[in-house]
Design a protein around this motif. Sequence first.
Motif, mmCIF file in Angstrom:
data_model
loop_
_atom_site.group_PDB
_atom_site.id
_atom_site.type_symbol
_atom_site.label_atom_id
_atom_site.label_comp_id
_atom_site.label_asym_id
_atom_site.label_seq_id
_atom_site.Cartn_x
_atom_site.Cartn_y
_atom_site.Cartn_z
ATOM 1 N N GLU A 277 -4.123 -61.474 -40.603
ATOM 2 C CA GLU A 277 -5.067 -61.665 -40.537
ATOM 3 C C GLU A 277 -5.594 -61.546 -38.726
ATOM 4 O OE1 GLU A 277 -3.761 -65.925 -39.111
ATOM 5 O OE2 GLU A 277 -3.052 -64.306 -40.669
ATOM 6 N N ASN A 278 -5.203 -61.666 -37.696
ATOM 7 C CA ASN A 278 -5.677 -61.222 -36.773
ATOM 8 C C ASN A 278 -5.737 -59.056 -36.503
ATOM 9 O OD1 ASN A 278 -6.330 -63.190 -35.626
ATOM 10 N ND2 ASN A 278 -4.055 -63.819 -35.604
ATOM 11 N N GLY A 279 -4.635 -58.713 -36.735
ATOM 12 C CA GLY A 279 -4.663 -57.286 -36.789
ATOM 13 C C GLY A 279 -3.252 -57.416 -36.928
ATOM 14 N N HIS A 280 -2.715 -57.771 -36.534
ATOM 15 C CA HIS A 280 -1.120 -57.903 -35.734
ATOM 16 C C HIS A 280 0.153 -58.261 -36.940
ATOM 17 C CE1 HIS A 280 -3.761 -59.804 -32.017
ATOM 18 N NE2 HIS A 280 -3.385 -58.465 -32.258
ATOM 19 N N ILE A 281 1.089 -57.283 -36.367
ATOM 20 C CA ILE A 281 1.937 -57.504 -37.163
ATOM 21 C C ILE A 281 2.279 -58.881 -37.053
ATOM 22 C CG2 ILE A 281 4.731 -56.588 -37.406
ATOM 23 C CD1 ILE A 281 3.543 -53.483 -36.618
ATOM 24 N N ASN A 282 2.672 -59.686 -38.912
ATOM 25 C CA ASN A 282 3.061 -60.840 -38.730
ATOM 26 C C ASN A 282 4.515 -61.137 -38.138
ATOM 27 O OD1 ASN A 282 4.158 -63.000 -40.215
ATOM 28 N ND2 ASN A 282 2.192 -63.216 -40.524
ATOM 29 N N ASN A 283 4.397 -62.518 -37.256
ATOM 30 C CA ASN A 283 5.697 -62.856 -36.986
ATOM 31 C C ASN A 283 7.284 -62.915 -37.706
ATOM 32 O OD1 ASN A 283 4.997 -64.776 -38.416
ATOM 33 N ND2 ASN A 283 6.144 -66.386 -36.696
ATOM 34 N N VAL A 284 7.054 -62.620 -38.617
ATOM 35 C CA VAL A 284 8.702 -62.580 -39.487
ATOM 36 C C VAL A 284 8.524 -61.314 -40.478
ATOM 37 C CG1 VAL A 284 6.037 -62.523 -42.281
ATOM 38 C CG2 VAL A 284 8.818 -63.597 -42.626
ATOM 39 N N ALA A 285 7.330 -60.393 -40.369
ATOM 40 C CA ALA A 285 8.055 -59.094 -39.984
ATOM 41 C C ALA A 285 9.266 -58.596 -39.133
ATOM 42 C CB ALA A 285 6.752 -57.965 -40.038
ATOM 43 N N PHE A 286 8.956 -59.153 -37.584
ATOM 44 C CA PHE A 286 10.222 -59.274 -36.749
ATOM 45 C C PHE A 286 11.449 -59.008 -37.158
ATOM 46 C CE2 PHE A 286 6.218 -58.696 -34.824
ATOM 47 C CZ PHE A 286 6.608 -57.708 -33.946
ATOM 48 N N TYR A 287 11.855 -60.981 -37.854
ATOM 49 C CA TYR A 287 12.932 -60.808 -38.636
ATOM 50 C C TYR A 287 13.677 -59.268 -39.788
ATOM 51 C CZ TYR A 287 12.671 -65.277 -35.854
ATOM 52 O OH TYR A 287 12.971 -65.860 -35.385
ATOM 53 N N SER A 288 12.505 -58.707 -40.146
ATOM 54 C CA SER A 288 12.829 -58.164 -41.388
ATOM 55 C C SER A 288 13.680 -56.807 -40.517
ATOM 56 C CB SER A 288 11.415 -57.799 -41.675
ATOM 57 O OG SER A 288 11.505 -56.486 -42.842
ATOM 58 N N PHE A 289 12.447 -56.287 -39.247
ATOM 59 C CA PHE A 289 12.870 -55.213 -38.585
ATOM 60 C C PHE A 289 14.844 -55.143 -38.333
ATOM 61 C CE2 PHE A 289 8.311 -54.760 -37.006
ATOM 62 C CZ PHE A 289 7.361 -53.799 -38.559
ATOM 63 N N PHE A 290 15.008 -56.620 -37.361
ATOM 64 C CA PHE A 290 15.841 -56.794 -36.863
ATOM 65 C C PHE A 290 17.003 -56.787 -37.766
ATOM 66 C CE2 PHE A 290 15.091 -60.449 -33.254
ATOM 67 C CZ PHE A 290 14.760 -59.635 -32.488
ATOM 68 N N ASP A 291 16.845 -57.233 -39.223
ATOM 69 C CA ASP A 291 17.897 -57.599 -40.749
ATOM 70 C C ASP A 291 17.612 -56.036 -41.280
ATOM 71 O OD1 ASP A 291 19.682 -58.816 -42.917
ATOM 72 O OD2 ASP A 291 18.144 -57.764 -44.000
#
Length: 143
Positions: free
Chosen positions: A26-40
């Motif tokens: 909602e702040n216009g930033h990539i949500n923190n959960v997406a970073f774990y997806s990027f790692f995976d």
Amino acid sequence: MTDFTPGLSDYPWHVELTTRLQDNDENGHINNVAFYSFFDTGVSRFLKERCPHASRDIVAYVVSSQCQYISPASYPESIFVGLRVVKVGRSSVTYGLSVYAGDAKRRVAHGQFVHVYVERQTDHAVPVPADIKDALESIREEF
């Protein structure tokens, strides 16, 4: 302790990913959960590319992951994941990862990801298969 901040080129393997509008919070930033997806996704692509004939009887389970956020990224920026192997144990591997964003490839997050190899039928830990271990050792680096 070191003051070294690795750039994407300091990682022995990396992949480019495309962000999606739904990755933003909602702040216009990539949500923190997406970073774990990027790692995976980074680890999975490495294994599929370097170990395409890996056994289906032995699988890798994520047993630990952590991420530290450095600065925000937003859709539609490109994402680049830098990957290295920190440690290969008897049945586990620890990956070091950094996420970079945009044309300038600014570092936006970094963390670790741990796999344990198990026999699918029993869920018991087994040694890292030799072909996978060889691939992992090819990107093993210490900073």
